[in-house]
Write a protein that holds these residues in place. Structure first.
Motif, PDB file in Angstrom:
ATOM      1  N   ALA A   1       0.771  -1.269  -0.142  1.00 60.90           N
ATOM      2  CA  ALA A   1       0.050  -0.061  -0.026  1.00 60.90           C
ATOM      3  C   ALA A   1       0.965   1.239   0.045  1.00 60.90           C
ATOM      4  O   ALA A   1       0.369   2.405  -0.086  1.00 60.90           O
ATOM      5  CB  ALA A   1      -0.917   0.009   1.190  1.00 60.90           C
ATOM      6  N   GLU A   2       2.231   1.146   0.158  1.00 59.50           N
ATOM      7  CA  GLU A   2       2.983   2.301   0.061  1.00 59.50           C
ATOM      8  C   GLU A   2       2.970   3.000  -1.377  1.00 59.50           C
ATOM      9  O   GLU A   2       3.113   4.286  -1.291  1.00 59.50           O
ATOM     10  CB  GLU A   2       4.473   1.768   0.392  1.00 59.50           C
ATOM     11  CG  GLU A   2       5.456   3.169   0.154  1.00 59.50           C
ATOM     12  CD  GLU A   2       6.983   2.453   0.010  1.00 59.50           C
ATOM     13  OE1 GLU A   2       7.848   3.348   0.189  1.00 59.50           O
ATOM     14  OE2 GLU A   2       6.969   1.259  -0.301  1.00 59.50           O
ATOM     15  N   ILE A   3       2.614   2.352  -2.251  1.00 58.00           N
ATOM     16  CA  ILE A   3       2.730   2.829  -3.643  1.00 58.00           C
ATOM     17  C   ILE A   3       1.470   3.857  -3.636  1.00 58.00           C
ATOM     18  O   ILE A   3       1.480   5.016  -4.542  1.00 58.00           O
ATOM     19  CB  ILE A   3       2.505   1.814  -4.859  1.00 58.00           C
ATOM     20  CG1 ILE A   3       0.884   1.480  -4.624  1.00 58.00           C
ATOM     21  CG2 ILE A   3       3.430   0.942  -4.810  1.00 58.00           C
ATOM     22  CD1 ILE A   3       0.657   0.340  -5.647  1.00 58.00           C
ATOM     23  N   LEU A  32       1.101   6.175  -1.384  1.00 56.75           N
ATOM     24  CA  LEU A  32       1.358   7.472  -0.373  1.00 56.75           C
ATOM     25  C   LEU A  32       1.680   8.779  -1.181  1.00 56.75           C
ATOM     26  O   LEU A  32       2.138   8.482  -2.304  1.00 56.75           O
ATOM     27  CB  LEU A  32       2.628   7.213   0.415  1.00 56.75           C
ATOM     28  CG  LEU A  32       2.427   6.075   1.523  1.00 56.75           C
ATOM     29  CD1 LEU A  32       3.831   5.961   2.183  1.00 56.75           C
ATOM     30  CD2 LEU A  32       1.540   6.673   2.439  1.00 56.75           C
ATOM     31  N   ALA A  33       1.183   9.649  -0.936  1.00 57.23           N
ATOM     32  CA  ALA A  33       1.461  11.061  -1.637  1.00 57.23           C
ATOM     33  C   ALA A  33       3.113  11.407  -1.959  1.00 57.23           C
ATOM     34  O   ALA A  33       3.487  11.773  -3.061  1.00 57.23           O
ATOM     35  CB  ALA A  33       0.760  12.484  -0.902  1.00 57.23           C
ATOM     36  N   ALA A  34       3.902  10.961  -0.959  1.00 58.57           N
ATOM     37  CA  ALA A  34       5.252  11.218  -0.985  1.00 58.57           C
ATOM     38  C   ALA A  34       5.927  10.056  -1.659  1.00 58.57           C
ATOM     39  O   ALA A  34       7.368  10.169  -1.599  1.00 58.57           O
ATOM     40  CB  ALA A  34       5.841  11.429   0.318  1.00 58.57           C
ATOM     41  N   PHE A  35       5.150   9.055  -1.966  1.00 57.21           N
ATOM     42  CA  PHE A  35       6.058   7.901  -2.755  1.00 57.21           C
ATOM     43  C   PHE A  35       6.610   8.128  -3.815  1.00 57.21           C
ATOM     44  O   PHE A  35       6.269   8.644  -4.878  1.00 57.21           O
ATOM     45  CB  PHE A  35       5.014   6.818  -2.901  1.00 57.21           C
ATOM     46  CG  PHE A  35       5.516   5.678  -3.647  1.00 57.21           C
ATOM     47  CD1 PHE A  35       6.348   4.669  -2.794  1.00 57.21           C
ATOM     48  CD2 PHE A  35       5.308   5.190  -4.909  1.00 57.21           C
ATOM     49  CE1 PHE A  35       7.202   3.653  -3.582  1.00 57.21           C
ATOM     50  CE2 PHE A  35       5.777   3.985  -5.520  1.00 57.21           C
ATOM     51  CZ  PHE A  35       6.737   3.152  -4.843  1.00 57.21           C
ATOM     52  N   GLN A  36       7.957   7.829  -3.891  1.00 57.43           N
ATOM     53  CA  GLN A  36       8.961   8.349  -5.202  1.00 57.43           C
ATOM     54  C   GLN A  36       9.618   6.982  -5.363  1.00 57.43           C
ATOM     55  O   GLN A  36      10.693   6.571  -4.577  1.00 57.43           O
ATOM     56  CB  GLN A  36       9.949   9.232  -4.661  1.00 57.43           C
ATOM     57  CG  GLN A  36       8.986  10.834  -4.644  1.00 57.43           C
ATOM     58  CD  GLN A  36       8.521  11.068  -5.966  1.00 57.43           C
ATOM     59  OE1 GLN A  36       8.858  10.952  -7.018  1.00 57.43           O
ATOM     60  NE2 GLN A  36       7.535  12.256  -5.733  1.00 57.43           N
ATOM     61  N   PRO A  37       9.248   6.283  -6.387  1.00 59.87           N
ATOM     62  CA  PRO A  37      10.187   4.830  -6.703  1.00 59.87           C
ATOM     63  C   PRO A  37      11.689   5.405  -6.815  1.00 59.87           C
ATOM     64  O   PRO A  37      12.097   6.275  -7.297  1.00 59.87           O
ATOM     65  CB  PRO A  37       9.617   4.496  -8.132  1.00 59.87           C
ATOM     66  CG  PRO A  37       8.134   4.941  -7.963  1.00 59.87           C
ATOM     67  CD  PRO A  37       8.363   6.318  -7.282  1.00 59.87           C
ATOM     68  N   ALA A  38      12.392   4.336  -6.376  1.00 60.56           N
ATOM     69  CA  ALA A  38      13.795   4.546  -6.573  1.00 60.56           C
ATOM     70  C   ALA A  38      14.273   4.558  -7.890  1.00 60.56           C
ATOM     71  O   ALA A  38      15.451   5.090  -8.184  1.00 60.56           O
ATOM     72  CB  ALA A  38      14.588   3.230  -5.674  1.00 60.56           C
ATOM     73  N   GLN A  39      13.627   4.036  -8.983  1.00 61.41           N
ATOM     74  CA  GLN A  39      14.141   4.175 -10.199  1.00 61.41           C
ATOM     75  C   GLN A  39      12.867   4.005 -11.175  1.00 61.41           C
ATOM     76  O   GLN A  39      11.720   3.601 -10.788  1.00 61.41           O
ATOM     77  CB  GLN A  39      15.001   2.852 -10.595  1.00 61.41           C
ATOM     78  CG  GLN A  39      14.338   1.549 -10.299  1.00 61.41           C
ATOM     79  CD  GLN A  39      15.276   0.252 -10.350  1.00 61.41           C
ATOM     80  OE1 GLN A  39      15.565  -0.015 -11.773  1.00 61.41           O
ATOM     81  NE2 GLN A  39      15.537  -0.439  -9.253  1.00 61.41           N
ATOM     82  N   ASP A  43       7.446  -8.404  -9.895  1.00 64.39           N
ATOM     83  CA  ASP A  43       8.918  -8.077 -10.004  1.00 64.39           C
ATOM     84  C   ASP A  43       9.107  -6.532  -9.706  1.00 64.39           C
ATOM     85  O   ASP A  43      10.292  -6.059  -9.327  1.00 64.39           O
ATOM     86  CB  ASP A  43       9.506  -8.428 -11.356  1.00 64.39           C
ATOM     87  CG  ASP A  43       9.396  -9.933 -11.468  1.00 64.39           C
ATOM     88  OD1 ASP A  43       9.454 -10.594 -10.741  1.00 64.39           O
ATOM     89  OD2 ASP A  43       9.419 -10.329 -12.825  1.00 64.39           O
ATOM     90  N   GLU A  44       8.168  -5.675 -10.201  1.00 62.29           N
ATOM     91  CA  GLU A  44       8.273  -4.255 -10.265  1.00 62.29           C
ATOM     92  C   GLU A  44       8.233  -3.663  -8.732  1.00 62.29           C
ATOM     93  O   GLU A  44       8.654  -3.002  -8.231  1.00 62.29           O
ATOM     94  CB  GLU A  44       7.588  -3.475 -11.138  1.00 62.29           C
ATOM     95  CG  GLU A  44       7.960  -3.774 -12.705  1.00 62.29           C
ATOM     96  CD  GLU A  44       7.453  -2.942 -13.573  1.00 62.29           C
ATOM     97  OE1 GLU A  44       6.584  -2.059 -13.154  1.00 62.29           O
ATOM     98  OE2 GLU A  44       7.657  -3.127 -14.749  1.00 62.29           O
ATOM     99  N   LEU A  45       7.364  -4.479  -8.081  1.00 64.25           N
ATOM    100  CA  LEU A  45       6.948  -4.066  -6.609  1.00 64.25           C
ATOM    101  C   LEU A  45       8.073  -4.383  -5.782  1.00 64.25           C
ATOM    102  O   LEU A  45       8.657  -3.613  -4.985  1.00 64.25           O
ATOM    103  CB  LEU A  45       5.877  -4.977  -6.141  1.00 64.25           C
ATOM    104  CG  LEU A  45       4.437  -4.562  -6.386  1.00 64.25           C
ATOM    105  CD1 LEU A  45       3.456  -5.543  -5.918  1.00 64.25           C
ATOM    106  CD2 LEU A  45       4.026  -3.043  -6.137  1.00 64.25           C
TER     107      LEU A  45
END
Length: 327
Positions: free
Chosen positions: A171-173, A175-182, A210-212
């Motif tokens: 569920a982190e994805i 979050l308003a501040a969620f920024q994937p590392a890549q 895989d992407e999660l």
């Protein structure tokens, strides 16, 4: 060291498809409420038998039911809507009774329980503090079960960390501040809201899984910290004082509950991810700020108890002699 655990737990004990679109589930949060009520009822009946609780055993069920329904559920729901969803609630008061949408507040429940207990004490002509002392002794068990249910749901998780027991919460994805590392091809806005539903999609689509695994951050399982401190440890402390201390003054357990819960809640708040849009004040999230009045109330009640506690006979005699000599 192994990779952080990817949260893949179901938010229910079982789910039954009744056909025609009807689905029946036994969710962990609902079961936690029922189990908390049952444990509270069992312990309060035992306290009544031992003479701790100023109610007869037949009265305990009615009292506990009133506290659970009006204090915990209704008070907790109202507190959440007022403190966190006021704009939406002010335009739709019916949200108060939409318990299925989730959202309860400990601080709202605390006020609700206090109000219901006060009315019950007045109606039954017993001590408000005596009722409160017994209630706060059993309350941490319900809090513990509620935090464990939150962990099973994969919600209200902690901040990013590198501790060996870290957990990745799907569920982190959202979050308003969620920024994937890549950069990733995963369209996160199209995924469901809950951790369980996200993982159902991931199990059906290996690319999503895989992407999660690539973009999710390891986080503190802060729900377990809260269950251990605000629940289990607090219960052990209060239950020990309740059953081992010789005639503790009325209100002492209430004071200890307010004081210790506030300290534990503020402390565990530094490991918990703030709610989306939750303003930070001096490094404290809203939940931590709301615990400051609780901490103050606990200290105030404890000071009042110590000041009004009867002094030993020898001390009273010496004070009387000194007063007479001054005259």
């Amino acid at each position: 060291m192994s990779a952080p655990y990817l949260h893949d737990l179901a938010p229910f004990l079982f789910r039954y498809d009744g056909g025609q679109g009807s689905v029946y589930t036994a969710r962990w949060d609902g079961l936690a409420c029922l189990a908390g009520f049952a444990l509270a009822l069992l312990l309060l009946r035992r306290f009544s038998a031992r003479g701790y609780l100023p109610l007869a055993r037949p009265e305990v069920f009615d009292f506990t039911s009133m506290v659970a329904l009006l204090g915990v559920l209704l008070g907790g729901r109202l507190g959440y809507l007022v403190l966190y969803e006021w704009e939406r609630f002010s335009g739709n008061l019916g949200l108060l009774f939409q318990f299925g949408q989730g959202g309860t507040s400990f601080h709202g429940g605390l006020v609700g329980v206090a109000v219901v207990t006060w009315f019950q004490a007045r109606e039954r002509q017993v001590s408000f503090l005596s009722l409160g002392d017994n209630l706060v002794t059993v309350a941490p068990l319900g809090l513990m079960l509620g935090r464990l249910a939150s962990f099973m749901d994969g919600e209200l998780f902690g901040r990013i960390t590198r501790v060996p027991w870290a957990v990745r919460f799907p569920a982190e994805i959202h979050l308003a501040a969620f920024q994937p590392a890549q950069a990733t091809r995963l369209a996160v806005e199209r995924l469901p809201a809950s951790s369980f539903d996200i993982m159902q999609v991931a199990h059906a689509a290996p690319r999503v899984m895989d992407e999660l695994l690539l973009i999710l951050n390891p986080r503190h399982p802060s729900q377990l910290y809260e269950a251990a401190l605000e629940g289990l440890l607090l219960f052990v402390i209060l239950y020990t004082v309740r059953t081992r201390a010789r005639q503790p003054p009325e209100g002492l357990l209430c004071a200890l509950f307010l004081l210790l819960h506030a300290v534990f809640h503020i402390g565990t708040g530094f490991w918990r991810e703030p709610l989306s849009g939750d303003p930070m004040v001096l490094g404290l999230a809203q939940g931590q700020l709301f615990s400051l009045p609780v901490l103050t109330a606990g200290l105030g009640l404890l000071g009042w108890i110590l000041l009004r506690r009867p002094q030993p006979a020898g001390v009273q005699e010496r004070e009387t002699q000194m007063a007479n000599s001054e005259e």
